[in-house]
Design an enzyme around this catalytic site. Structure first.
Site, PDB file in Angstrom:
ATOM      1  N   GLY A   1      17.560  -9.066   2.876  1.00 20.45           N
ATOM      2  CA  GLY A   1      18.020 -10.210   2.768  1.00 20.45           C
ATOM      3  C   GLY A   1      16.864 -10.475   1.497  1.00 20.45           C
ATOM      4  N   LEU A   2      17.023 -11.252   0.436  1.00 18.01           N
ATOM      5  CA  LEU A   2      16.090 -11.151  -0.737  1.00 18.01           C
ATOM      6  C   LEU A   2      15.171 -12.202   0.069  1.00 18.01           C
ATOM      7  CD1 LEU A   2      14.492 -10.850  -3.480  1.00 18.01           C
ATOM      8  CD2 LEU A   2      16.434 -12.136  -4.243  1.00 18.01           C
ATOM      9  N   VAL A   3      14.620 -12.340  -0.616  1.00 24.05           N
ATOM     10  CA  VAL A   3      13.236 -14.032   0.027  1.00 24.05           C
ATOM     11  C   VAL A   3      12.726 -14.366  -1.697  1.00 24.05           C
ATOM     12  CG1 VAL A   3      11.457 -15.270   1.002  1.00 24.05           C
ATOM     13  CG2 VAL A   3      13.169 -13.712   2.777  1.00 24.05           C
TER      14      VAL A   3
ATOM     15  N   ASP B   1       0.412  -9.014  12.568  1.00 25.80           N
ATOM     16  CA  ASP B   1      -0.273  -9.404  11.737  1.00 25.80           C
ATOM     17  C   ASP B   1       0.369 -10.544  11.191  1.00 25.80           C
ATOM     18  OD1 ASP B   1      -1.465  -9.301   9.878  1.00 25.80           O
ATOM     19  OD2 ASP B   1      -0.567  -7.060   8.754  1.00 25.80           O
TER      20      ASP B   1
ATOM     21  N   ASP C   1       7.411  -8.229   7.114  1.00 23.33           N
ATOM     22  CA  ASP C   1       6.188  -7.338   7.032  1.00 23.33           C
ATOM     23  C   ASP C   1       5.978  -6.710   8.942  1.00 23.33           C
ATOM     24  OD1 ASP C   1       4.002  -4.967   6.624  1.00 23.33           O
ATOM     25  OD2 ASP C   1       3.214  -6.488   6.097  1.00 23.33           O
TER      26      ASP C   1
ATOM     27  N   ALA D   1       0.644  -1.419  -0.226  1.00 21.04           N
ATOM     28  CA  ALA D   1      -0.075   0.222   0.164  1.00 21.04           C
ATOM     29  C   ALA D   1       0.950   0.777   0.475  1.00 21.04           C
ATOM     30  CB  ALA D   1      -0.817  -0.330   1.063  1.00 21.04           C
TER      31      ALA D   1
ATOM     32  N   ASP E   1       4.909 -16.836  -0.045  1.00 22.09           N
ATOM     33  CA  ASP E   1       4.964 -16.689   0.448  1.00 22.09           C
ATOM     34  C   ASP E   1       3.684 -17.882   1.171  1.00 22.09           C
ATOM     35  OD1 ASP E   1       2.069 -16.144   0.300  1.00 22.09           O
ATOM     36  OD2 ASP E   1       2.943 -13.954  -0.248  1.00 22.09           O
TER      37      ASP E   1
END
Length: 632
Positions: free
Chosen positions: A149-151, A194, A212, A76, A155
């Site tokens: 770090g890249l994931v 969350d 997040d 968002a 998910d």
């Protein structure tokens, strides 16, 4: 994003006499549109740099220290880019937020809190293998940057959407890693607030990361540094004053006068997973995260969250009243622990420590959990409705399309550089297909087939009440199937039509619920006379035919797929390249909406026919007048 395009004349940075690098207000992120492969070496290098930053502090960086390769996600208030650090070639994920947008929506304080929590968890607490780690952060006059770090494994929400549900062993694996991550957060007095499948990221290795932290808060009196984003620290984070010793750390402390282990808050998070205390605007502490974990575990095993309703009002009411039931076939060992989680009073809810000792997690080596071997995800349907459980023999990679040049360019936001192709194939692609409407010269045999088709279509219009859902295409096969998802199933009417289309309809409510997408890599897997799976790149559909005619459905679908092979391939290629898969197949429509569309289409056709007739009459009138003038 046009404003992210670098100016060819801009300088990377200017040095002033005070020794601080100042990035010009117009400094832009450098975008590299070359094909880039993320390797284990590049991601391992990134993790090594994160580990180094934990020892020495966040390095000072600017946007010009990174090459921005591809846009890999949007939220968002942010965009996430895959980036390569110029000096090290390490690959990171960089979250970019526009300051003006944050200011308009009063979100700046929340982003400052998120940055300070991530910095605290990584730098002060040393990080955790199942928690997102922050490499560095910086900002310029227009944007804020978080380098992490890249994931790139998606998910848990995406995996649940694809597979529907998981077996007990897979659910236990994911839940144990989430428990370990939450224990770390709660031990360091941070509550996520969350917890939902979309915030459980899956790494390339198969292990998870809780991500997040936009809604996260501290509790038990922990107060973090309130350092924000101002001119004094612009384009810098904590600097590396010396490579020999770590820089002085921010001080984090607890206020002695704060005795509560929770904070009063307002409702945040996703409604499906929100806890009763958050809805009541009450005290929110670690038990709120445990509630979210319980909802995730329920969904992993059942295929649906525990609380569902037709609208948000009824959904929130069900949560407050604990109005949920375990579906038939739900594992007993999971029922007990989830029953101890989904309790309205957070003080009576099971704790993290009690969960780790529960029989559900028997056999989990908590000390060496990061070294556990992740399960291989397969399509799976649990035992239910008198049917045994089934595992697919088809691996996900067997149906996933490869990353061709078009797909890579689309990921890099360069689809506009490729010549656009129509989503509807040209008439030449239909040549030889018996049901295709073309403007080509037809043979007598083709004309006869077209005549037979029109007769069938006319009969369908008059006698089949579901014709309205077909967009005036001929139905080739129809029948009721149980559409399964985990331990739940819904009876749907399936229509296999020309086009091709495979629609499923909620008959009592007269609503087109969806369409199974046709792709070149679609596979149909028959498990027994009544059960069959349809594998597509983004989802596996589990279907059951009470008449035990699963193989007939397979044959019919395969025949249609062969007939329309060129159409399917071209449509899929365009949709994959442009990211228009959803728009091609459209949204769900009710019968009334489709009737309105049909009427509007007929009115449009009638107007065009009248216009053509009028134009023809005018031409004939002019010709007649010319003939009259020429006659003696």
């Amino acid at each position: 994003m046009e404003d992210l395009t670098p100016s060819p004349t801009s300088e990377d940075a200017q040095s002033s006499q005070d020794g601080i690098e100042h990035v010009r207000p117009t400094t832009s992120m450098r975008l590299d549109f070359s094909t880039t492969t993320v390797t284990e070496l590049s991601t391992d290098a990134a993790q090594d740099l994160i580990d180094q930053s934990i020892r020495l502090g966040c390095p000072r960086k600017t946007p010009n220290d990174f090459v921005f390769l591809a846009n890999i996600g949007e939220g968002a208030y942010s965009q996430v880019f895959r980036c390569r650090e110029v000096d090290t070639d390490a690959i990171f994920a960089v979250k970019v937020l526009q300051k003006a947008h944050l200011t308009r929506h009063n979100k700046t304080d929340a982003i400052v809190r998120e940055k300070n929590i991530l910095n605290y968890l990584t730098q002060e607490c040393g990080g955790h293998p199942f928690i997102t780690q922050l490499y560095t952060h910086f900002h310029d006059q227009a944007r804020i940057y978080f380098v992490m770090g890249l994931v790139d494994g998606g998910d848990l929400g995406e995996s649940l959407c694809h597979f529907g549900s998981f077996d007990l062993q897979t659910t236990r694996f994911f839940a144990s890693e989430i428990v370990s991550g939450l224990q770390f957060l709660h031990d360091h007095k941070v509550v996520h607030r969350d917890m939902k499948p979309e915030n459980v990221l899956i790494q390339r290795t198969g292990h998870t990361l809780i991500g997040d932290f936009g809604s996260a808060q501290t509790f038990d009196g922990l107060v973090l540094s309130q350092e924000g984003f101002n001119e004094d620290n612009q384009t810098t984070s904590r600097s590396l004053d010396s490579e020999e010793s770590p820089p002085p750390r921010h001080k984090y402390y607890s206020e002695d006068e704060e005795e509560s282990t929770a904070r009063r808050t307002t409702f945040v998070g996703t409604a499906l997973y929100v806890s009763p205390e958050m809805l009541a605007d009450g005290d929110v502490g670690p038990q709120t995260d445990i509630w979210g974990l319980g909802c995730i575990m329920f969904q992993c095993l059942a295929g649906q969250p525990p609380f569902r309703a037709v609208n948000q009002y009824h959904l929130l009411k069900r949560i407050q009243e604990l109005d949920y039931t375990f579906p038939e076939g739900f594992p007993d060992e999971a029922k007990e622990i989830i029953g101890k989680i989904l309790i309205a009073n957070p003080n009576n809810r099971i704790t993290i420590q009690e969960m780790m000792k529960h029989t559900f997690f028997e056999g989990v080596d908590w000390k060496n959990i990061a070294s556990a071997t992740p399960p291989v995800l397969h399509a799976y349907i649990p035992a239910t409705f008198g049917e045994p459980e089934y595992y697919s023999n088809i691996a996900p990679e067997d149906v996933e399309p490869g990353l061709d040049e078009n797909a890579m360019l689309r990921l890099m936001n360069m689809a506009d550089l490729i010549s656009s192709q129509p989503s509807t194939p040209s008439t030449s692609d239909h040549q030889g297909e018996p049901f295709a409407a073309t403007a080509l010269q037809r043979t007598d045999a083709q004309k006869e087939k077209a005549k037979i088709r029109e007769q069938k279509l006319q009969e369908q219009r008059l006698n089949n009440p579901f014709h309205i859902f077909t967009n005036n295409l001929l139905i080739l096969k129809q029948g009721y199937l149980e559409k399964k998802r985990g331990l739940f199933a819904r009876r749907r009417l399936f229509l296999l039509t020309e086009g091709p289309h495979l629609l499923y309809i909620d008959v009592p409510n007269k609503v087109l619920k969806g369409e199974i997408p046709w792709t070149p890599c679609m596979q149909i897997e028959v498990k027994n006379p009544g059960t069959f799976f349809i594998h597509t790149p983004n989802r596996v559909y589990y279907l059951f035919d009470g008449e035990k005619k699963a193989d007939e459905w397979r044959q019919a679908i395969e025949e249609v797929r062969k007939r329309y092979a060129k159409v399917i391939e071209q449509t899929f290629d365009v949709a994959t390249r442009d990211g228009t898969f959803g728009s091609i197949y459209g949204k769900k429509k009710s019968r009334k909406e489709m009737i309105r569309e049909q009427k509007a289409l007929r009115r449009k056709q009638e107007k065009e026919e009248k216009r053509e007739l009028k134009a023809e009459q005018q031409v004939n009138k002019k010709l007649s007048m010319q003939m009259d003038k020429k006659s003696p």
